[in-house]
Every structure is written in C-alpha cells, then in structure tokens.
Design a protein around this motif. Structure first.
Motif, short mmCIF file in Angstrom:
data_model
loop_
_atom_site.label_atom_id
_atom_site.label_comp_id
_atom_site.label_asym_id
_atom_site.label_seq_id
_atom_site.Cartn_x
_atom_site.Cartn_y
_atom_site.Cartn_z
N GLN A 232 35.21 55.46 44.34
CA GLN A 232 36.23 54.43 44.23
C GLN A 232 35.88 53.57 43.02
OE1 GLN A 232 35.75 52.59 48.12
NE2 GLN A 232 34.35 51.05 47.30
N VAL A 233 36.81 53.49 42.12
CA VAL A 233 36.55 52.77 40.87
C VAL A 233 37.74 51.88 40.54
CG1 VAL A 233 35.08 54.60 39.94
CG2 VAL A 233 37.52 54.61 39.45
N CYS A 234 37.45 50.90 39.72
CA CYS A 234 38.51 50.02 39.23
C CYS A 234 39.16 50.64 38.00
CB CYS A 234 37.92 48.66 38.86
SG CYS A 234 37.27 47.74 40.27
N PRO A 235 40.35 50.25 37.68
CA PRO A 235 40.99 50.74 36.44
C PRO A 235 40.10 50.48 35.23
CG PRO A 235 42.59 49.58 37.80
CD PRO A 235 41.25 49.35 38.44
N GLY A 236 39.98 51.50 34.37
CA GLY A 236 39.13 51.39 33.20
C GLY A 236 37.72 51.86 33.43
N GLY A 237 37.37 52.11 34.70
CA GLY A 237 36.02 52.58 35.01
C GLY A 237 35.87 54.08 34.82
N SER A 238 34.73 54.62 35.24
CA SER A 238 34.43 56.05 35.11
C SER A 238 34.03 56.62 36.47
CB SER A 238 33.31 56.30 34.10
OG SER A 238 33.70 55.88 32.81
N PHE A 307 39.89 38.44 43.63
CA PHE A 307 39.88 37.17 44.35
C PHE A 307 41.29 36.59 44.35
CE2 PHE A 307 35.55 37.49 42.49
CZ PHE A 307 34.82 37.50 43.66
N THR A 308 41.75 36.19 45.52
CA THR A 308 43.08 35.59 45.62
C THR A 308 43.06 34.14 46.13
OG1 THR A 308 43.33 36.49 47.86
CG2 THR A 308 44.15 37.84 46.02
N ASN A 309 41.87 33.69 46.60
CA ASN A 309 41.82 32.34 47.14
C ASN A 309 40.41 31.77 46.98
OD1 ASN A 309 43.02 30.10 48.49
ND2 ASN A 309 41.87 30.67 50.33
N GLY A 321 39.93 37.62 49.20
CA GLY A 321 40.82 38.44 48.36
C GLY A 321 41.19 39.72 49.06
N GLY A 322 41.76 40.65 48.31
CA GLY A 322 42.19 41.93 48.87
C GLY A 322 42.29 42.98 47.78
N GLY A 323 42.92 44.12 48.12
CA GLY A 323 43.09 45.22 47.17
C GLY A 323 41.95 46.21 47.16
N GLY A 324 41.01 46.07 48.11
CA GLY A 324 39.89 46.98 48.15
C GLY A 324 40.17 48.24 48.96
N VAL A 325 39.19 49.11 49.03
CA VAL A 325 39.30 50.35 49.81
C VAL A 325 39.03 50.03 51.26
CG1 VAL A 325 38.35 52.65 50.15
CG2 VAL A 325 38.58 51.74 47.85
N SER A 326 39.84 50.57 52.14
CA SER A 326 39.65 50.33 53.57
C SER A 326 38.22 50.66 53.98
CB SER A 326 40.63 51.19 54.36
OG SER A 326 40.43 51.06 55.74
N ASN A 327 37.53 49.63 54.49
CA ASN A 327 36.15 49.75 54.97
C ASN A 327 35.16 50.13 53.87
OD1 ASN A 327 36.86 49.21 57.74
ND2 ASN A 327 37.69 51.29 57.81
N GLY A 328 35.57 50.07 52.62
CA GLY A 328 34.67 50.38 51.51
C GLY A 328 33.69 49.25 51.24
N THR A 329 32.67 49.58 50.48
CA THR A 329 31.60 48.62 50.18
C THR A 329 31.90 47.88 48.88
OG1 THR A 329 29.98 50.04 51.29
CG2 THR A 329 29.12 48.37 49.77
N TYR A 330 31.53 46.59 48.86
CA TYR A 330 31.63 45.81 47.63
C TYR A 330 30.41 44.90 47.53
CZ TYR A 330 32.96 41.73 50.43
OH TYR A 330 32.96 40.69 51.33
N THR A 331 30.12 44.48 46.30
CA THR A 331 29.03 43.54 46.03
C THR A 331 29.56 42.42 45.15
OG1 THR A 331 27.33 45.26 46.19
CG2 THR A 331 26.74 43.24 45.01
N VAL A 332 29.23 41.18 45.50
CA VAL A 332 29.58 40.03 44.67
C VAL A 332 28.42 39.76 43.73
CG1 VAL A 332 30.18 37.58 44.62
CG2 VAL A 332 31.01 39.04 46.49
N ARG A 372 29.93 28.47 37.06
CA ARG A 372 29.39 29.72 37.65
C ARG A 372 30.55 30.70 37.78
NH1 ARG A 372 25.07 31.96 39.75
NH2 ARG A 372 23.84 30.07 39.37
N TYR A 373 30.25 31.93 37.47
CA TYR A 373 31.27 32.98 37.48
C TYR A 373 30.92 34.03 38.54
CZ TYR A 373 32.40 30.84 33.03
OH TYR A 373 32.74 29.93 32.04
N TYR A 374 31.95 34.60 39.13
CA TYR A 374 31.77 35.62 40.18
C TYR A 374 32.61 36.84 39.86
CZ TYR A 374 29.88 31.67 42.83
OH TYR A 374 29.13 30.62 43.24
N ARG A 375 32.09 38.02 40.22
CA ARG A 375 32.83 39.27 40.05
C ARG A 375 32.57 40.16 41.29
NH1 ARG A 375 32.16 41.61 33.94
NH2 ARG A 375 33.88 42.89 34.71
N LEU A 376 33.52 41.06 41.53
CA LEU A 376 33.32 42.09 42.55
C LEU A 376 32.85 43.37 41.89
CD1 LEU A 376 36.45 41.70 44.86
CD2 LEU A 376 34.10 40.99 45.34
N LEU A 377 31.81 43.95 42.44
CA LEU A 377 31.26 45.20 41.89
C LEU A 377 31.38 46.28 42.95
CD1 LEU A 377 29.69 46.56 39.55
CD2 LEU A 377 27.58 45.95 40.76
#
Length: 379
Positions: A232-238, A307-309, A321-332, A372-377
């Motif tokens: 599962q990748v974001c647009p522009g990823g590999s 992030f939506t809120n 936020g939303g738009g992730g993969v159902s039950n998929g893993t993410y890291t902030v 401070r800046y945050y991203r989803l990985l």
C-alpha cells in the motif's frame, strides 16, 4: 499379409499355425527366440490366422532361406514439452506432460540355430499388442490389420507383401494424481501370439511367441510460487513485488498487471511514481523446464490518507483523518523543521487504521515549541 498372399496360400493349401510357446525377452533390442521340437510336441498346435483347422496345416518359408527365429522390438515413451515432442524413456517428465507410448515389432534377419550358429531369421504374422498402464489396466494397441500383416524382409523370396516394421497404435496417456504422488510411472508393452514363418520337418509353422518390454519415467512435482509483499503506497511512491518459484528450474517468468502492465523474465518488478491507475492485482506467470505452469499474485493499493482535523486539549494535540487502507498500518512521524530529509523525521506513534480507513492520534504538545510538523508514513 495382403490379400494377394492370403489367396495364394489358400490355393497352395498352406496355413500358419502356432503352439502356445511363451518367451519373454528383456530390453528394447532385437530378441532371438528359438523353437524346439520338444516344446512343439508338448504344447500342441493352435491355428491363429483366419483359416480353418480343417484345412492343411502347412506353411512356407519367409524368406525361403530362413533357418532361425528372431524378432525386433521397440517401446518408447515420448512427452510433449514446451511445444516439442521429446523421447523421455527412462528420464524425468513434468506433472503436466501428456505422454505418447509408441511400440513396434520388426523383422530381424540375425537369428541363431539350436547350436548357436548364425542363420537367417524368419518373418512372422499375427499377434496382439497391449500396453499395461501404471494402475494395471491393459489397453489394446493392436493395428486392425495385424492378423493379415506379414512382418519380414520387404521383397524377400516367399515374403510377398511383407513390411520390415509394423507399428502398434500409439497411445496417449495423461498422468494421474496417483502417478504424480508416486513420483514415477511404469508402462509395459506386451506382444503375444505371433507366429514365425519357419516350417518344421512336417511343413508346419508351430513357433508361437510372446514377449514384454517395460519403460519408466520419473515425474517432477508441479511448480508452485508465491508473490510478496502486498503493498500500500501513496501516490508518487514506489512498490516492488518478488515471485519465489519452487519446482524444477530453470523457470520462465512473465508478469501482468493493471492498466496493460507487462514485464519480461524477471523475479522482481518495481512500479515507480505510483498513481491510482497502477492499483490492482499483479500476477506472476511461471513455467518450469517441462512446460508446466503456475501463477501467483499480490495486490497494490494506492491510498491517500491525510489529516482532516486538528484539536488542542490542554497540553494534548489530537489529530484525526481518513483515506487509509482498511485495518492497515500507519506511523506518525514528526520534525520541527519541514526541510528535514524524510529519513530523519522521528517516528512517534504506530497504529492501525480502522475498518473504514480512519485514524485518531493523540500526542503531548509542547507549547514552547515554535513549530512542529507531522506526517503519516505507510509501510
């Protein structure tokens, strides 16, 4: 034996008859078979051609100078592999291969007499051929005209209409699950009730013969493969996928995927600058050295979690936020300088999206920090 020869022998009152003598040669070479007066007397006389026993029991030499009994025998196994037909007798075949069992009998001029001296071999007529399958089933492979075919030296004296070689009917065989599980298969070609055209002192052809030959093949297990990982990748990823085949190589590998994707003979493929059109199933098609096929697949999911809120509650920062993969893993991941290279951003929280691809993240907030800046990985 053709109709001309048959008619001639009826006119001359000559019939071919044979005792119930059984001789079992081994291997696929020319087999020499001797007939003795003792075996003839003990086993009696059986007529095998379509002439009645009420007729005279005499026959003629073919060829007229023959003095001994010998026969040529061949039995082979062929397999269709990668579009080609190969002789695989005694070797290894693929579990998917169709086998073709081929047998023939032929004239052998090189015989010996009772004392072991080299003499001219006789022709023969009649007989039936059977191939026994690995499960014991006997399949009749006798040509329809075998009873009237004279196998002998073509053009030889006394051998009107003779052929040097008489092929049996070919037999096609599909390997069974039991054959594959056993890792091999044994086939037996058995030829019985042939009669040598070698009159004894009474002018009677009594030498009835039989033999059997065997051939085996080893069976390689069917190929299998796995394709990893599911990405599962974001647009522009590999995203990269690797196929791991098992079985008998070398393997030929080809890939297909969404939006007309194809790739040549390689174990690993990579899709760069992933976009929504690249999402879907990627399939590896694998062919082993015997032409047997298998395939494996995995999935590429293109996601756009965001992030939506944002909400501050005392000293806590709540991000959702939303738009992730159902039950998929993410890291902030976080940094105080947006220009920091991505590998240097600090992971501060790992969790899973919910079933709807949504997430919620709470983190202590330092009011003294100017920014401070945050991203989803994603993995």
């Amino acid at each position: 034996m053709n109709k001309q020869l048959f008619k001639r022998r009826r006119t001359e009152n000559n019939h071919m008859c044979k005792p119930n003598q059984t001789i079992l040669p081994s291997g696929g070479r020319l087999q020499k078979i001797l007939s003795t007066a003792m075996s003839t007397v003990a086993l009696g006389l059986l007529c095998s051609l379509p002439l009645t026993r009420a007729s005279a029991q005499t026959c003629v030499h073919c060829p007229d100078n023959s003095q001994g009994s010998a026969i040529g025998v061949a039995f082979s196994i062929f397999a269709i592999q990668n579009g080609q037909t190969n002789n695989v007798s005694g070797s290894t075949v693929g579990a998917c291969n169709t086998l073709i069992l081929v047998a023939n009998v032929s004239y052998n001029p090189n015989a010996t007499d009772a004392q072991g001296n080299p003499v001219v071999g006789s022709g023969f007529v009649g007989g039936t051929g059977h191939i026994f399958l690995p499960n014991g089933t006997a399949v009749d492979v006798t040509p329809a005209n075998m009873a009237t075919t004279l196998v002998g030296p073509a053009g030889g004296s006394g051998c009107i209409g003779a052929v040097n070689v008489k092929p049996m009917n070919n037999l096609s065989y599909t390997l069974t699950a039991a054959d594959i599980a056993a890792g091999g298969a044994l086939f037996t070609f058995e030829y019985t009730n042939g009669v040598f055209l070698l009159p004894d002192g009474d002018g009677v052809c009594r030498s009835k013969f039989s033999f059997s030959l065997q051939q085996t093949v080893a069976i390689a297990p069917p190929p299998t493969c796995t394709v990893t990982p599911a990405n599962q990748v974001c647009p522009g990823g590999s995203a990269c996928f690797t196929v791991t085949p098992t079985g008998t190589g070398p393997f030929t590998i080809n890939w297909t995927g969404p939006n007309g994707f194809t790739a040549g003979n390689t174990n690993t493929i990579c899709i760069n600058n992933v976009q929504a059109a690249n999402a879907g199933f990627y399939v590896a098609h694998v062919v082993d050295q015997f032409g047997c096929t298998t395939m494996g697949q995995t999935t590429l999911v293109v996601v756009s979690p965001r992030f939506t809120n944002l909400m501050l509650a005392d000293s806590l920062l709540i991000l959702s936020g939303g738009g992730g993969v159902s039950n998929g893993t993410y890291t902030v991941i976080s940094t105080t300088n947006v220009a920091t290279p991505l590998p240097l951003w600090v992971p501060i929280f790992t969790n899973n999206f919910d079933a709807n691809g949504q997430f919620n993240f709470t983190n202590p907030f330092d009011p003294s920090a100017s920014q401070r800046y945050y991203r989803l990985l994603l993995p």
